[in-house]
Write an enzyme that holds these catalytic residues in place. Structure first.
Site, mmCIF file in Angstrom:
data_model
loop_
_atom_site.group_PDB
_atom_site.id
_atom_site.type_symbol
_atom_site.label_atom_id
_atom_site.label_comp_id
_atom_site.label_asym_id
_atom_site.label_seq_id
_atom_site.Cartn_x
_atom_site.Cartn_y
_atom_site.Cartn_z
ATOM 1 C CG HIS A 110 -1.736 1.183 1.451
ATOM 2 N ND1 HIS A 110 -2.628 1.633 0.497
ATOM 3 C CD2 HIS A 110 -1.835 2.050 2.516
ATOM 4 C CE1 HIS A 110 -3.235 2.725 0.966
ATOM 5 N NE2 HIS A 110 -2.772 2.999 2.170
ATOM 6 C CG ASP B 202 -3.174 5.506 4.674
ATOM 7 O OD1 ASP B 202 -3.527 5.134 3.538
ATOM 8 O OD2 ASP B 202 -3.158 4.741 5.648
ATOM 9 C CB CYS C 69 -2.961 3.377 -2.521
ATOM 10 S SG CYS C 69 -2.035 1.939 -3.088
#
Length: 202
Positions: A55, A72, A122
């Protein structure tokens, strides 16, 4: 394959002219920021490189405001990040030698998710955030561009995935308008980052 590769992350940033101070892409062993007086950014994977990564998150340092930004796309808190990825924001901050006797570093992190857990986007969101940082510096989160995104409670199963899916549509439109590299590789990038790539909700 799902998500963006390290090369694709760099090429997207380059196409947006966002490589000034960009230290590169790193895995979970990122050594931290070490230069207090220069703008620095990085995109970090929560997993080890030899395992293909897990991620992406983005980091940015603004020496003028003495602020470190942590972004994030899924908005995980430190304990959630440790639970799901065995990764810690706290360790990341400690490794950055930015504090001085007369100045304390202010760490600013998003607390809401903007990406749906069903998508592999992401990396795209991280590139978008760094674009916002380079454009707005100390207001990396509090600007009209970033605030165009819907925020949601971080969860493996999002309470309202529809709004997060709208964020993804906004993201694709943004890159299509701003990035020649994205336009040239749109079909491939979308196929690797699209909604529904991961089974996380109905």
């Amino acid at each position: 394959m799902s998500g963006l590769s390290e090369k694709e992350v760099f090429l997207l940033l380059s196409s947006l002219q966002c490589t000034h101070g960009f230290l590169g892409t790193f895995d979970c062993r990122f050594p931290g920021f070490i230069n207090k007086v220069k703008v620095q950014t990085a995109i970090i994977n929560t997993g080890p490189r030899e395992q293909g990564g897990i991620h992406w998150i983005a980091l940015a340092w603004d020496p003028k405001s003495y602020q470190m930004f942590i972004f994030d796309p899924l908005g995980w808190k430190n304990d959630q990040l440790m639970k799901y990825y065995k990764f810690s924001y706290s360790n990341l901050i400690k490794r950055s030698a930015l504090s001085s006797p007369d100045k304390c570093v202010k760490v600013i992190k998003n607390s809401q998710s903007v990406q749906c857990t069903c998508a592999g986007s992401c990396g795209l969101f991280c590139v978008f955030f760094l674009y916002c940082f380079y454009k707005y510096k100390s207001n990396a989160f509090k600007n009209c561009l970033f605030q165009s995104l819907y925020g949601s409670i971080p969860s493996l199963t999002p309470p309202n995935p529809t709004n997060l899916h709208k964020n993804q549509d906004f993201l694709y439109k943004f890159f299509k308008e701003k990035s020649l590299y994205f336009r040239q590789n749109e079909e491939y990038i979308v196929s690797n980052t699209k909604i529904g790539l991961i089974k996380s909700h109905i």
